[in-house]
Write a protein that holds these residues in place. Structure first.
Motif, mmCIF file in Angstrom:
data_model
loop_
_atom_site.group_PDB
_atom_site.id
_atom_site.type_symbol
_atom_site.label_atom_id
_atom_site.label_comp_id
_atom_site.label_asym_id
_atom_site.label_seq_id
_atom_site.Cartn_x
_atom_site.Cartn_y
_atom_site.Cartn_z
ATOM 1 N N UNK A 138 -61.315 -49.430 -59.763
ATOM 2 C CA UNK A 138 -62.490 -48.665 -60.150
ATOM 3 C C UNK A 138 -63.757 -49.031 -59.376
ATOM 4 N N UNK A 139 -63.650 -49.900 -58.346
ATOM 5 C CA UNK A 139 -64.880 -50.334 -57.674
ATOM 6 C C UNK A 139 -64.847 -50.021 -56.185
ATOM 7 N N UNK A 140 -65.991 -50.156 -55.546
ATOM 8 C CA UNK A 140 -66.127 -49.962 -54.104
ATOM 9 C C UNK A 140 -66.470 -51.296 -53.463
ATOM 10 N N UNK A 141 -65.575 -51.777 -52.611
ATOM 11 C CA UNK A 141 -65.798 -53.026 -51.896
ATOM 12 C C UNK A 141 -66.576 -52.731 -50.623
ATOM 13 N N UNK A 142 -67.415 -53.671 -50.195
ATOM 14 C CA UNK A 142 -68.161 -53.534 -48.947
ATOM 15 C C UNK A 142 -67.898 -54.763 -48.088
ATOM 16 N N UNK A 143 -67.572 -54.517 -46.813
ATOM 17 C CA UNK A 143 -67.250 -55.600 -45.895
ATOM 18 C C UNK A 143 -68.091 -55.464 -44.634
ATOM 19 N N UNK A 144 -68.719 -56.551 -44.215
ATOM 20 C CA UNK A 144 -69.466 -56.564 -42.956
ATOM 21 C C UNK A 144 -68.529 -57.079 -41.870
ATOM 22 N N UNK A 145 -68.372 -56.319 -40.803
ATOM 23 C CA UNK A 145 -67.446 -56.657 -39.722
ATOM 24 C C UNK A 145 -68.041 -57.791 -38.886
ATOM 25 N N UNK A 195 -69.554 -58.269 -48.716
ATOM 26 C CA UNK A 195 -70.932 -58.046 -49.161
ATOM 27 C C UNK A 195 -70.962 -57.085 -50.354
ATOM 28 N N UNK A 196 -69.898 -57.091 -51.147
ATOM 29 C CA UNK A 196 -69.817 -56.235 -52.321
ATOM 30 C C UNK A 196 -70.868 -56.658 -53.343
ATOM 31 N N UNK A 197 -71.538 -55.675 -53.953
ATOM 32 C CA UNK A 197 -72.579 -55.964 -54.934
ATOM 33 C C UNK A 197 -71.983 -56.595 -56.186
ATOM 34 N N UNK A 198 -72.749 -57.456 -56.837
ATOM 35 C CA UNK A 198 -72.307 -58.117 -58.065
ATOM 36 C C UNK A 198 -72.052 -57.090 -59.167
ATOM 37 N N UNK A 199 -72.806 -55.990 -59.144
ATOM 38 C CA UNK A 199 -72.652 -54.936 -60.151
ATOM 39 C C UNK A 199 -71.237 -54.346 -60.112
#
Length: 138
Positions: free
Chosen positions: A57-64, A84-88
């Motif tokens: 149910x979440x969106x992960x964010x990754x910095x290359x 860099x996924x938000x804590x929220x």
């Protein structure tokens, strides 16, 4: 070393997806974005870009940090990307994990005894206006 890589190969090589075909399907179905734009599996990424991957149910964010197209060992992953996924988003994951047994998926069958006990413990009788103290009045 290349300074660009195909997004589907990078997602597989960075161990975000188990297979390259699953990574390509995620791109085709709009679950992989860069700067809020859906990308195709053949899209090339560069160092410094932030890749967002929707895994329900979440969106992960990754910095290359490194552009690779060959799969690496799990110990080398911190050199490849920074999470860099938000804590929220993680709070959302925890909430869905806690309430997961309330919203059972259709077709999963009846709850097991353990599931039933967890539901009963979660939904206490006090929530329905019943208290043990009220029984003394009758």
């Amino acid at each position: 070393m290349n300074d660009v890589a195909r997004i589907d190969k990078w997602l597989w090589a960075a161990r975000i997806f188990k297979t390259r075909s699953i990574a390509a399907d995620a791109c085709k179905n709009g679950r992989v974005t860069i700067k809020s734009v859906n990308v195709k599996p053949s899209h090339t990424i560069k160092v410094g870009e932030v890749v967002s991957v929707k895994k329900s149910p979440i969106t992960y964010s990754f910095k290359v940090l490194k552009t690779i197209e060959q799969r690496v060992g799990a110990k080398l992953i911190p050199e490849v990307y920074e999470n860099v996924t938000e804590a929220k988003q993680y709070e959302l994951l925890e909430m869905s994990r806690i309430s997961g047994f309330i919203d059972r998926a259709r077709g999963t069958g009846r709850p097991t005894k353990k599931d039933r006990r967890q539901m009963d413990a979660f939904v206490e009788p006090a929530m329905f206006g019943f208290d043990d103290e009220d029984d003394e009045d009758f």
